[in-house]
Design a protein around this motif. Structure first.
Motif, mmCIF file in Angstrom:
data_model
loop_
_atom_site.group_PDB
_atom_site.id
_atom_site.type_symbol
_atom_site.label_atom_id
_atom_site.label_comp_id
_atom_site.label_asym_id
_atom_site.label_seq_id
_atom_site.Cartn_x
_atom_site.Cartn_y
_atom_site.Cartn_z
ATOM 1 N N LYS A 29 0.852 -1.194 0.000
ATOM 2 C CA LYS A 29 0.000 0.000 0.000
ATOM 3 C C LYS A 29 0.885 1.240 0.000
ATOM 4 O O LYS A 29 1.851 1.319 0.756
ATOM 5 C CB LYS A 29 -0.914 0.002 1.229
ATOM 6 N N LYS A 30 0.520 2.204 -0.839
ATOM 7 C CA LYS A 30 1.333 3.416 -0.986
ATOM 8 C C LYS A 30 1.104 4.347 0.191
ATOM 9 O O LYS A 30 -0.014 4.588 0.615
ATOM 10 C CB LYS A 30 0.998 4.116 -2.304
ATOM 11 N N LYS A 31 2.212 4.871 0.730
ATOM 12 C CA LYS A 31 2.163 5.882 1.782
ATOM 13 C C LYS A 31 3.366 6.786 1.572
ATOM 14 O O LYS A 31 4.502 6.381 1.779
ATOM 15 C CB LYS A 31 2.201 5.237 3.175
ATOM 16 N N GLY A 32 3.090 8.005 1.124
ATOM 17 C CA GLY A 32 4.196 8.886 0.776
ATOM 18 C C GLY A 32 4.841 8.423 -0.521
ATOM 19 O O GLY A 32 4.167 7.995 -1.464
ATOM 20 N N TRP A 68 4.224 0.189 1.559
ATOM 21 C CA TRP A 68 4.362 -0.434 2.878
ATOM 22 C C TRP A 68 3.510 -1.697 2.976
ATOM 23 O O TRP A 68 2.488 -1.839 2.304
ATOM 24 C CB TRP A 68 3.956 0.546 3.976
ATOM 25 N N SER A 116 5.310 14.134 5.488
ATOM 26 C CA SER A 116 4.157 14.298 4.616
ATOM 27 C C SER A 116 4.255 15.610 3.840
ATOM 28 O O SER A 116 4.587 16.656 4.403
ATOM 29 C CB SER A 116 2.869 14.281 5.437
ATOM 30 N N SER A 120 9.073 -1.544 4.312
ATOM 31 C CA SER A 120 9.023 -0.448 3.339
ATOM 32 C C SER A 120 9.698 -0.855 2.032
ATOM 33 O O SER A 120 10.767 -1.457 2.039
ATOM 34 C CB SER A 120 9.722 0.789 3.922
#
Length: 643
Positions: free
Chosen positions: A28-31, A35, A563, A49
């Motif tokens: 799943k994309k985060k930034g 992840w 972020s 990551s």
């Protein structure tokens, strides 16, 4: 057999880290990064990551790190060459080999490859046997009777072993397979006391092929169809170099994509249960093949989902005997539900009895959380008996205590208290007692094991010994920090004419790194510069030295990302080390020099303790000079107290 470097480089260029990892765990994309929960250790909060930009992965929980090749090596438990070959096959890259391996390596590699080839030959032979007269009348008729169509037979490589003592051995030898490999692969047996008497392991049985995660046949299970009480109903392949029963789940190859898509894995007991569910349109199903669940099998499921639904035959006594499996699943960080079939039914029989549509509805309507399932299981026996009701509480708390996530544990305490009609505080008290006992037992077991494995020498308990170890560790970390700056910013400029790498080398030229791996990285960096190569992070990641790759990944993989909303939306600006790179570099150099001085001061103190009277004044003078240098550095760093 060593692989041609051209093949390796092609794989490195083509094997995208996101594509490779996503075959095993959902990202799943985060930034800027992706992840997931780590496939190498149990966790509930994602700390694994993946950086598509840098083509690396890094787990901030267990420390696992590497590139796409290292990931395949770790997740599949295979060597470098095998990982390259697997990725080459995935990306359609032609494999070229070099003859550079040692005789021992060549022998080990060839033997393993021969085992895979022999298992594939056996699979093909068993499948072909279904078309023989004997295979049609016995094997194929059995599969048809169970409703297995041709598509399913081909999908699972179902077959038949002829009722002959030597059909496989003769066929295999004619095809060029040695008796030694057939023995090591568990395909034939050798009669005790008779060195030349060898015969087929599987005879007169329908055969279920067991595949590894990549789809290669690695073992077989075989069922007898006659009522011969002298023979076991099922016989299975033994453990071999390519088959470890505790690491394999039947049907995982056919199910892995469906498990990921459905975000749930159905867990059943036998081969036919898996196949019948596929016939009912349910493909996210695997079997433990009649054996007790293992930690490695649970980790295998967790690569694809956090959710498991265990399917139980309608036999209360049998269910109670197998409840340990639920506790293991919970302990492995999985969310567990259970479905119980009507008495006398199992997934295979019930799916054939009611049909695909009704079977799917039954699973959906009867899937119950493990707490409600466990309470219902014991409720009838405990009706009106306070002692038995107390035992239900203990049984439920026992399972809750296995859940690693404290927040989920708390929610289950509330739910179980409601269902059991007892005060929440009572359940929580029992849980805390059990958790405390578990922690104490684990602590003492660990200490006991540490004493057995490596008894601590008395001298290691002395304060000076402790300080020396701490000083070495601190120095190693500061060396690592300088290398981090070098690897990340080496070719950026600190002035119009001076690059970061030049500045760092000028300021630290007189220093010698103490830590071996740090020495290697620094030496490689300087060597690359002399050869006119730009040693960016990717330069080190192409090396086959796993220790160096791990260290470099630790340097370039940030645990936290800032972020973009902080600045773009909220106008909150934070300082980055690149905002004033010369200041960052200068501080890093000072800290490294300070650690070197601290080591020299400690060494001088040790020399004074064992020195003669005539040597003391000179050593004291050295100590004072070193101390003055340290004070100067502390002032520049803004350190108030020198240690």
């Amino acid at each position: 057999m060593a692989l041609n470097k051209i093949t390796t480089e092609k794989v490195r260029e083509r094997a995208d880290i996101e594509e490779v990892v996503n075959d095993y765990v959902p990202l799943k994309k985060k930034g800027q990064n992706l992840w997931a929960c780590c496939p190498f250790h149990n966790e509930k909060t994602p700390s694994f990551s993946v950086s598509p930009a840098k083509q690396i992965y890094k787990c901030f929980g267990c420390g696992a790190s590497g590139d796409s090749i290292q990931f395949v090596m770790d997740v599949e438990g295979i060597g470098f060459n095998e990982a390259i070959k697997q990725l080459a096959q995935k990306y359609g890259i032609e494999i070229e080999e070099e003859k550079a391996a040692t005789p021992e390596e060549i022998q080990a590699y060839n033997e393993k490859e021969s085992l895979y080839i022999a298992q594939a030959f056996a699979r093909d032979l068993f499948v072909k046997n279904l078309q023989s007269d004997e295979g049609k009348s016995i094997g194929l008729s059995y599969f048809k009777e169970r409703g297995f169509n041709q598509h399913i037979i081909e999908k699972f490589d179902l077959g038949y072993a002829l009722d002959s003592w030597d059909h496989l051995i003769k066929s295999a030898k004619s095809a060029g397979h040695s008796e030694e490999i057939l023995l090591k692969g568990g395909l034939i047996l050798q009669k005790e006391g008779e060195s030349s008497r060898k015969y087929d392991r599987f005879r007169g049985r329908v055969v279920f092929t067991i595949h590894n995660l990549a789809g290669k046949p690695i073992a077989f299970g075989a069922r007898i169809l006659t009522q011969d009480k002298k023979q076991p109903k099922y016989i299975n392949s033994p453990e071999t170099a390519v088959y470890h029963k505790s690491d394999v789940l039947y049907g995982i190859y056919q199910a892995k994509q469906a498990i990921r898509n459905e975000d749930n894995c159905y867990l059943v007991e036998g081969y036919t249960d898996v196949i019948s569910m596929h016939l009912s349109g349910i493909e996210n199903v695997v079997a433990s093949s009649g054996t007790s669940l293992t930690e490695n099998q649970i980790k295998l499921i967790k690569r694809f989902t956090d959710n498991v639904t265990v399917l139980y035959d309608g036999d209360a006594a049998g269910i109670k005997a197998s409840l340990r499996g639920i506790d293991m699943l919970l302990e492995g960080g999985l969310n567990v539900k259970a479905v119980v079939f009507p008495e006398g039914e199992d997934p295979d029989s019930y799916s054939r009895k009611v049909g695909a549509k009704e079977f799917q509805q039954y699973l959906s309507q009867h899937a119950r959380d493990f707490i409600a399932f466990k309470i219902d299981l014991f409720a009838k026996d405990a009706s009106g008996d306070p002692i038995k009701r107390a035992e239900i509480v203990r049984q439920v708390v026992q399972s809750i205590s296995k859940i690693p996530d404290p927040l989920i544990r708390t929610e289950y305490v509330k739910e179980s208290a409601r269902l059991l009609e007892v005060e929440e505080g009572i359940v929580m008290t029992e849980l805390n007692k059990l958790l405390l006992k578990t922690q104490k037992d684990a602590y003492f077991k660990k200490k006991e094991q540490e004493n057995v494995d490596s008894p601590t020498p008395v001298e290691n308990l002395l304060p000076e010994g402790k300080k020396e170890g701490g000083a070495k560790q601190a120095l190693a970390l500061q060396e690592r920090e300088m290398l981090r700056l070098l690897v990340n910013y080496g070719f950026e400029k600190v002035s119009d004419e001076l690059h970061v790498c030049e500045y760092l080398f000028q300021e630290t030229n007189e220093l010698k790194f103490e830590t071996p791996v740090n020495q290697k990285i620094l030496k490689l960096y300087k060597k690359a510069l002399k050869q006119g190569v730009l040693p960016e992070p990717g330069y080190f990641l192409k090396l086959e030295d796993s220790e160096i790759k791990k260290v470099v990944i630790d340097m370039i993989a940030p645990k936290h990302e800032m972020s973009v909303n902080w600045e773009e939306r909220h106008q909150i600006y934070t300082q980055r080390e690149t905002d004033d790179l010369p200041k960052t570099l200068y501080a890093g150099i000072l800290r490294l020099k300070r650690r070197v001085l601290k080591k020299m001061l400690d060494e001088t103190i040790q020399k004074m303790k064992s020195a003669g009277e005539e040597e003391i004044p000179e050593l004291q003078q050295v100590y004072m000079e070193l101390k003055q240098f340290q004070v100067q550095i502390d002032r520049q760093l803004g350190t108030v107290i020198s240690t």
